[in-house]
Design a protein around this motif. Structure first.
Motif, mmCIF file in Angstrom:
data_model
loop_
_atom_site.group_PDB
_atom_site.id
_atom_site.type_symbol
_atom_site.label_atom_id
_atom_site.label_comp_id
_atom_site.label_asym_id
_atom_site.label_seq_id
_atom_site.Cartn_x
_atom_site.Cartn_y
_atom_site.Cartn_z
ATOM 1 N N ALA A 1 5.196 0.837 -4.732
ATOM 2 C CA ALA A 1 5.552 -0.242 -5.661
ATOM 3 C C ALA A 1 4.314 -0.683 -6.445
ATOM 4 O O ALA A 1 4.373 -0.906 -7.656
ATOM 5 C CB ALA A 1 6.146 -1.429 -4.903
ATOM 6 N N ASP A 2 3.199 -0.794 -5.744
ATOM 7 C CA ASP A 2 1.934 -1.179 -6.394
ATOM 8 C C ASP A 2 1.594 -0.191 -7.513
ATOM 9 O O ASP A 2 1.319 -0.580 -8.651
ATOM 10 C CB ASP A 2 0.817 -1.205 -5.343
ATOM 11 C CG ASP A 2 -0.523 -1.606 -5.937
ATOM 12 O OD1 ASP A 2 -0.851 -2.802 -5.898
ATOM 13 O OD2 ASP A 2 -1.229 -0.724 -6.471
ATOM 14 N N LYS A 3 1.653 1.103 -7.203
ATOM 15 C CA LYS A 3 1.325 2.138 -8.204
ATOM 16 C C LYS A 3 2.321 2.114 -9.366
ATOM 17 O O LYS A 3 1.938 2.234 -10.527
ATOM 18 C CB LYS A 3 1.357 3.530 -7.544
ATOM 19 C CG LYS A 3 0.176 3.815 -6.633
ATOM 20 C CD LYS A 3 0.315 5.221 -6.049
ATOM 21 C CE LYS A 3 -0.443 5.310 -4.723
ATOM 22 N NZ LYS A 3 0.114 6.295 -3.827
ATOM 23 N N LEU A 4 3.618 1.998 -9.023
ATOM 24 C CA LEU A 4 4.675 2.030 -10.046
ATOM 25 C C LEU A 4 4.548 0.861 -11.022
ATOM 26 O O LEU A 4 4.597 1.046 -12.246
ATOM 27 C CB LEU A 4 6.047 2.010 -9.365
ATOM 28 C CG LEU A 4 7.268 2.021 -10.295
ATOM 29 C CD1 LEU A 4 7.313 3.312 -11.106
ATOM 30 C CD2 LEU A 4 8.558 1.869 -9.485
ATOM 31 N N PRO B 1 8.408 -7.760 -19.965
ATOM 32 C CA PRO B 1 8.409 -8.263 -18.584
ATOM 33 C C PRO B 1 9.128 -7.272 -17.667
ATOM 34 O O PRO B 1 10.089 -6.616 -18.084
ATOM 35 C CB PRO B 1 9.193 -9.579 -18.674
ATOM 36 C CG PRO B 1 9.192 -9.946 -20.125
ATOM 37 C CD PRO B 1 9.111 -8.667 -20.888
ATOM 38 N N ILE B 2 8.658 -7.177 -16.421
ATOM 39 C CA ILE B 2 9.269 -6.245 -15.459
ATOM 40 C C ILE B 2 9.773 -7.020 -14.251
ATOM 41 O O ILE B 2 9.060 -7.837 -13.667
ATOM 42 C CB ILE B 2 8.261 -5.160 -15.025
ATOM 43 C CG1 ILE B 2 7.868 -4.299 -16.240
ATOM 44 C CG2 ILE B 2 8.858 -4.272 -13.921
ATOM 45 C CD1 ILE B 2 6.804 -3.258 -15.963
ATOM 46 N N GLU C 1 1.635 -8.678 -6.367
ATOM 47 C CA GLU C 1 0.181 -8.539 -6.519
ATOM 48 C C GLU C 1 -0.170 -7.568 -7.648
ATOM 49 O O GLU C 1 -1.212 -7.702 -8.293
ATOM 50 C CB GLU C 1 -0.442 -8.055 -5.209
ATOM 51 C CG GLU C 1 -0.436 -9.125 -4.122
ATOM 52 C CD GLU C 1 -0.959 -8.628 -2.778
ATOM 53 O OE1 GLU C 1 -1.092 -9.469 -1.872
ATOM 54 O OE2 GLU C 1 -1.221 -7.411 -2.644
ATOM 55 N N ALA C 2 0.732 -6.600 -7.912
ATOM 56 C CA ALA C 2 0.487 -5.607 -8.970
ATOM 57 C C ALA C 2 0.897 -6.119 -10.348
ATOM 58 O O ALA C 2 0.658 -5.438 -11.354
ATOM 59 C CB ALA C 2 1.232 -4.320 -8.649
ATOM 60 N N GLY C 3 1.548 -7.291 -10.389
ATOM 61 C CA GLY C 3 1.851 -7.883 -11.691
ATOM 62 C C GLY C 3 3.308 -7.954 -12.089
ATOM 63 O O GLY C 3 3.633 -8.279 -13.234
#
Length: 470
Positions: A190-193, A204-205, A225-227
């Motif tokens: 999820a962080d990478k994606l 916005p995601i 944390e990834a935004g």
């Protein structure tokens, strides 16, 4: 954390739609929702998801309620909160493609009756099947959110997700949702994606997942944390299991961090108190099966959504072939590969699952193929990320013509025909759309509605004539 920019996370509350769709087969009646609206309206949610998906069909078929009336009542109660719905693109809320004029009219009426945000997806992630819905939503002044169905496979690289984000932005969408219906998205993935998608688009995601595999809360933590901008949660009595992580838990998780929602736990507590007795009632009646509350790790092994698993189990039971369960599970990835690696979500999940059952029971692969398998391999659902297996395609449809255009381009306008057919029952414009989507179910409902109205009129007339004491 001092160097992290302050960015409160938004939460979409799903208790009025996906949470009860996932846990109690969409059986929550409107009368249970209405008393708590005023309290829910005070939270400050990003939005409340309350319509679309299976709610439309279930309202008419099982609850004998008009889904349009439900939407109007919810809209009247929510004064400060955006209302959100789920739309299956060119399938609207049904299981096959509808002509553009029907799609446009449905979107128009949804927004007129109170929807602010329409989350639009296609089971193959074929963006052509979303064009009409997006344009119609924008025309009516709605927020068009495109949902990408998350799935795994060697074709679904970070580049794939980044490129499709750019395409969605160019189509005029307002935001993007990652729709992880099977709970496949791992926390570090999820962080990478999210980071990759954020580098590809300014939109916005939002992230939507299910707790089925036991990962969802951890996945949300890493995504935030990834935004990621918004996450989907469910108030605790209808959270976890095949639904979403609990709203109160995620609110508490981010308290005192740059992502703090600012939501009041006392207000959330009142909402939970309202739904808790209903949860207990559902457990007692058997409507809420404890099985759906646990962790199903097979979801990760076979990438099969919970609903698809239960469907295959019942199909095998009917054929007295429950002992073939493991063989069918092993056949699912093979069929999916033959079919161009589509995401497994309604209706593609049912098509792949049913075909896997047939292949195992027949002892010969594709000896028998369902009508929906033939339609999929003929291109009638749209384009898959990879080509179909040519040998399988030839065996199933022979030399039949394969569609390469957008499937709805081959459909004649249908609204006038539906208007004509619904005339004997029509009491509001929206009845035409209920009929277009579910002709038989809607007709049964219209007859029931008329019978109820006649009963009320007779009682009122008798009362007025002194037949009954007032």
């Amino acid at each position: 954390m001092a160097d992290i920019e302050k960015k409160p996370i938004g939460i979409t509350e799903t208790v009025l739609r996906d949470a009860h769709q996932s846990l109690i087969a969409t059986r929550m009646p409107t009368e249970l929702m209405l008393p708590i609206i005023e309290t829910m309206d005070q939270v400050g949610y990003h939005s409340v998801e309350c319509w679309g998906g299976a709610t439309f069909d279930a309202s008419l078929r099982f609850l004998k309620e008009d889904p349009w009336e439900r939407l109007r009542k919810l809209r009247a109660g929510f004064k400060h909160t955006k209302l959100q719905m789920l739309l299956r693109g060119q399938n609207i809320l049904g299981y096959s493609h509808y002509p553009d004029d029907v799609v446009e009219y449905f979107v128009q009426k949804s927004i007129q009756n109170g929807i602010d945000i329409i989350r639009i997806f296609d089971c193959l992630n074929d963006m052509r099947n979303l064009e009409t819905s997006i344009k119609a939503c924008k025309k009516e002044g709605g927020h068009a959110q495109v949902a990408l169905v998350y799935t795994l496979g060697d074709a679904y690289t970070l580049d794939y997700w980044m490129n499709i984000c750019k395409e969605i932005e160019s189509m005029g969408a307002d935001s993007i949702c990652i729709k992880d219906m099977s709970g496949l998205l791992l926390p570090y993935d999820a962080d990478k994606l999210i980071r990759a998608m954020k580098s590809a688009t300014n939109l916005p995601i939002q992230l939507h997942t299910h707790y089925t595999s036991g990962l969802a809360s951890m996945t949300y933590l890493k995504a935030v944390e990834a935004g990621v901008d918004v996450i989907d949660c469910a108030i605790s009595p209808f959270s976890m299991g095949t639904a979403q992580p609990a709203t109160e838990v995620m609110v508490e998780t981010f308290k005192g961090t740059p992502y703090d929602t600012g939501y009041d736990q006392k207000i959330l507590g009142k909402i939970a108190d309202h739904f808790r007795p209903y949860r207990e009632e559902c457990i007692k009646s058997g409507l809420l099966d404890p099985k759906v509350m646990g962790v199903n790790i097979k979801t990760l092994i076979y990438q099969v959504p919970g609903g698809m698993l239960s469907n295959m189990v019942s199909q095998l039971k009917e054929q007295n072939a429950s002992d073939k369960y493991d063989a069918v599970l092993e056949e699912v990835p093979n069929v999916r590969k033959d079919f161009g690696e589509p995401p497994l979500v309604t209706p593609s999940s049912q098509i792949v699952g049913t075909q896997a059952v047939m292949n195992v029971l027949m002892g010969e692969r594709y000896k028998v193929a369902s009508g929906q398998t033939k339609d999929l391999l003929s291109g009638k659902y749209g384009k898959t990320i990879k080509p179909f297996n040519p040998e399988v395609q030839k065996k199933v449809i022979g030399d039949a013509e394969v569609i390469t255009c957008r499937p709805a381009d081959l459909l004649e306008p249908g609204l006038a025909k539906f208007e004509e057919e619904v005339k004997p029952y029509k009491q509001q414009d929206e009845d035409t759309l209920s009929y277009a989507l579910f002709p038989q179910v809607a007709t049964d409902f219209f007859k029931y509605r008329q019978a109820q109205q006649d009963k009320v009129d007779v009682t009122a007339a008798d009362t007025a004539n002194g037949a009954y004491p007032v």
